[in-house]
Design a protein around this motif. Structure first.
Motif, PDB file in Angstrom:
ATOM      1  N   TYR A 135       0.843  -1.194   0.000  1.00 17.01           N
ATOM      2  CA  TYR A 135       0.000   0.000   0.000  1.00 17.01           C
ATOM      3  C   TYR A 135       0.879   1.244   0.000  1.00 17.01           C
ATOM      4  CZ  TYR A 135      -4.263  -2.620   0.756  1.00 17.01           C
ATOM      5  OH  TYR A 135      -5.339  -3.458   0.588  1.00 17.01           O
ATOM      6  N   TYR A 136       0.454   2.266  -0.749  1.00 14.44           N
ATOM      7  CA  TYR A 136       1.191   3.513  -0.888  1.00 14.44           C
ATOM      8  C   TYR A 136       0.323   4.681  -0.426  1.00 14.44           C
ATOM      9  CZ  TYR A 136       4.172   0.688  -3.926  1.00 14.44           C
ATOM     10  OH  TYR A 136       4.994  -0.277  -4.426  1.00 14.44           O
ATOM     11  N   PRO A 137       0.916   5.674   0.247  1.00 11.79           N
ATOM     12  CA  PRO A 137       0.119   6.812   0.715  1.00 11.79           C
ATOM     13  C   PRO A 137      -0.211   7.807  -0.396  1.00 11.79           C
ATOM     14  CG  PRO A 137       2.412   7.078   1.371  1.00 11.79           C
ATOM     15  CD  PRO A 137       2.307   5.729   0.702  1.00 11.79           C
ATOM     16  N   VAL A 138      -1.429   8.329  -0.314  1.00  7.35           N
ATOM     17  CA  VAL A 138      -1.847   9.427  -1.182  1.00  7.35           C
ATOM     18  C   VAL A 138      -1.256  10.701  -0.584  1.00  7.35           C
ATOM     19  CG1 VAL A 138      -3.870  10.742  -1.954  1.00  7.35           C
ATOM     20  CG2 VAL A 138      -3.932   8.241  -1.928  1.00  7.35           C
ATOM     21  N   ALA A 139      -0.958  11.699  -1.425  1.00  9.10           N
ATOM     22  CA  ALA A 139      -0.350  12.952  -0.964  1.00  9.10           C
ATOM     23  C   ALA A 139      -1.144  13.543   0.206  1.00  9.10           C
ATOM     24  CB  ALA A 139      -0.289  13.953  -2.113  1.00  9.10           C
ATOM     25  N   PRO A 140      -0.429  14.089   1.202  1.00  6.90           N
ATOM     26  CA  PRO A 140      -1.102  14.661   2.372  1.00  6.90           C
ATOM     27  C   PRO A 140      -2.066  15.789   1.990  1.00  6.90           C
ATOM     28  CG  PRO A 140       1.283  14.582   2.696  1.00  6.90           C
ATOM     29  CD  PRO A 140       1.016  14.195   1.275  1.00  6.90           C
ATOM     30  N   GLY A 141      -3.202  15.813   2.661  1.00  4.59           N
ATOM     31  CA  GLY A 141      -4.185  16.877   2.453  1.00  4.59           C
ATOM     32  C   GLY A 141      -4.989  16.768   1.179  1.00  4.59           C
ATOM     33  N   VAL A 142      -4.871  15.635   0.478  1.00  8.03           N
ATOM     34  CA  VAL A 142      -5.550  15.470  -0.813  1.00  8.03           C
ATOM     35  C   VAL A 142      -6.715  14.495  -0.678  1.00  8.03           C
ATOM     36  CG1 VAL A 142      -5.281  14.560  -3.165  1.00  8.03           C
ATOM     37  CG2 VAL A 142      -3.479  15.969  -2.160  1.00  8.03           C
ATOM     38  N   VAL A 147      -3.300   3.371  -0.795  1.00 10.29           N
ATOM     39  CA  VAL A 147      -3.885   2.568  -1.870  1.00 10.29           C
ATOM     40  C   VAL A 147      -2.966   1.423  -2.272  1.00 10.29           C
ATOM     41  CG1 VAL A 147      -5.251   4.457  -2.820  1.00 10.29           C
ATOM     42  CG2 VAL A 147      -2.930   4.114  -3.656  1.00 10.29           C
ATOM     43  N   PRO A 148      -3.560   0.284  -2.633  1.00 10.75           N
ATOM     44  CA  PRO A 148      -2.767  -0.792  -3.221  1.00 10.75           C
ATOM     45  C   PRO A 148      -2.554  -0.470  -4.697  1.00 10.75           C
ATOM     46  CG  PRO A 148      -5.052  -1.440  -3.172  1.00 10.75           C
ATOM     47  CD  PRO A 148      -4.971  -0.075  -2.515  1.00 10.75           C
ATOM     48  N   ILE A 149      -1.470  -0.936  -5.250  1.00 13.52           N
ATOM     49  CA  ILE A 149      -1.275  -0.794  -6.701  1.00 13.52           C
ATOM     50  C   ILE A 149      -1.133  -2.199  -7.269  1.00 13.52           C
ATOM     51  CG2 ILE A 149       0.161   0.103  -8.559  1.00 13.52           C
ATOM     52  CD1 ILE A 149       1.013   2.383  -6.717  1.00 13.52           C
ATOM     53  N   PHE A 150      -2.171  -2.642  -7.986  1.00 12.22           N
ATOM     54  CA  PHE A 150      -2.160  -3.983  -8.554  1.00 12.22           C
ATOM     55  C   PHE A 150      -1.422  -4.020  -9.885  1.00 12.22           C
ATOM     56  CE2 PHE A 150      -5.873  -3.887  -5.744  1.00 12.22           C
ATOM     57  CZ  PHE A 150      -5.542  -4.937  -4.911  1.00 12.22           C
ATOM     58  N   CYS A 151      -1.569  -2.941 -10.658  1.00 13.26           N
ATOM     59  CA  CYS A 151      -0.840  -2.806 -11.916  1.00 13.26           C
ATOM     60  C   CYS A 151      -0.878  -1.332 -12.305  1.00 13.26           C
ATOM     61  CB  CYS A 151      -1.441  -3.683 -13.015  1.00 13.26           C
ATOM     62  SG  CYS A 151      -3.142  -3.272 -13.486  1.00 13.26           S
ATOM     63  N   GLN A 152      -0.073  -0.965 -13.297  1.00 19.59           N
ATOM     64  CA  GLN A 152       0.001   0.427 -13.756  1.00 19.59           C
ATOM     65  C   GLN A 152      -0.071   0.464 -15.270  1.00 19.59           C
ATOM     66  OE1 GLN A 152       3.747   1.154 -11.539  1.00 19.59           O
ATOM     67  NE2 GLN A 152       2.682   2.898 -10.645  1.00 19.59           N
ATOM     68  N   THR A 153      -0.599   1.603 -15.778  1.00 18.18           N
ATOM     69  CA  THR A 153      -0.771   1.747 -17.216  1.00 18.18           C
ATOM     70  C   THR A 153      -0.620   3.216 -17.600  1.00 18.18           C
ATOM     71  OG1 THR A 153      -2.210   1.117 -19.064  1.00 18.18           O
ATOM     72  CG2 THR A 153      -3.287   2.043 -17.123  1.00 18.18           C
ATOM     73  N   PRO A 154      -0.171   3.501 -18.826  1.00 21.04           N
ATOM     74  CA  PRO A 154      -0.102   4.904 -19.244  1.00 21.04           C
ATOM     75  C   PRO A 154      -1.493   5.461 -19.538  1.00 21.04           C
ATOM     76  CG  PRO A 154       0.643   3.450 -21.012  1.00 21.04           C
ATOM     77  CD  PRO A 154       0.374   2.590 -19.821  1.00 21.04           C
ATOM     78  N   ILE A 205       1.544   7.952 -15.741  1.00 16.73           N
ATOM     79  CA  ILE A 205       1.271   6.638 -15.153  1.00 16.73           C
ATOM     80  C   ILE A 205       0.006   6.710 -14.309  1.00 16.73           C
ATOM     81  CG2 ILE A 205       2.119   4.845 -13.583  1.00 16.73           C
ATOM     82  CD1 ILE A 205       4.976   5.706 -14.361  1.00 16.73           C
ATOM     83  N   TRP A 206      -0.861   5.724 -14.491  1.00 14.18           N
ATOM     84  CA  TRP A 206      -2.080   5.587 -13.686  1.00 14.18           C
ATOM     85  C   TRP A 206      -2.024   4.261 -12.951  1.00 14.18           C
ATOM     86  CZ3 TRP A 206      -6.406   8.896 -13.285  1.00 14.18           C
ATOM     87  CH2 TRP A 206      -6.235  10.119 -13.927  1.00 14.18           C
ATOM     88  N   ASP A 207      -2.411   4.308 -11.668  1.00 18.75           N
ATOM     89  CA  ASP A 207      -2.351   3.141 -10.797  1.00 18.75           C
ATOM     90  C   ASP A 207      -3.720   2.479 -10.703  1.00 18.75           C
ATOM     91  OD1 ASP A 207       0.254   4.047 -10.278  1.00 18.75           O
ATOM     92  OD2 ASP A 207      -0.396   5.179  -8.515  1.00 18.75           O
TER      93      ASP A 207
END
Length: 104
Positions: A25-32, A56-63, A76-78
């Motif tokens: 899991y990765y954090p979303v930018a603070p205050g967003v 958020v988890p990132i299962f895959c990424q795509t342009p 890049i979109w997660d």
């Protein structure tokens, strides 16, 4: 209780050996409060909004659409769930590149 923990550790070891990995899991930018879209771009409809402090988890990424956010400019979109995408420019992955497999 020690037996239960030993069994859990063994199950975890077996899962890792079988090639399954825990989702990171990765954090979303603070205050967003981050828009989650149905596809990898700003033209896709918003399906929900993540609250401040979300991870958020990132299962895959795509342009997709290029977006500028707190963590730079990125195309890049997660993929964070089935049919749910967020711009990587708002997620602190520690990288300007891909950190997960490409979505197929």
């Amino acid at each position: 209780m020690a037996v239960d923990r030993a069994e859990e550790a063994e199950a975890t070891t077996e899962a890792i050996a079988a090639g399954t990995a825990a989702v990171r899991y990765y954090p979303v930018a603070p205050g967003v409060r981050l828009n989650v879209r149905s596809g990898p771009g700003t033209a896709y409809p918003v399906v929900r909004v993540l609250p401040e402090g979300a991870k958020v988890p990132i299962f895959c990424q795509t342009p997709g659409t290029t977006v500028t956010g707190p963590y730079g400019t990125s195309k890049i979109w997660d993929n964070i769930d089935n049919g749910e995408y967020v711009s990587d420019a708002y997620v602190k992955t520690g990288s300007d590149g891909y950190v997960a497999p490409r979505c197929s």
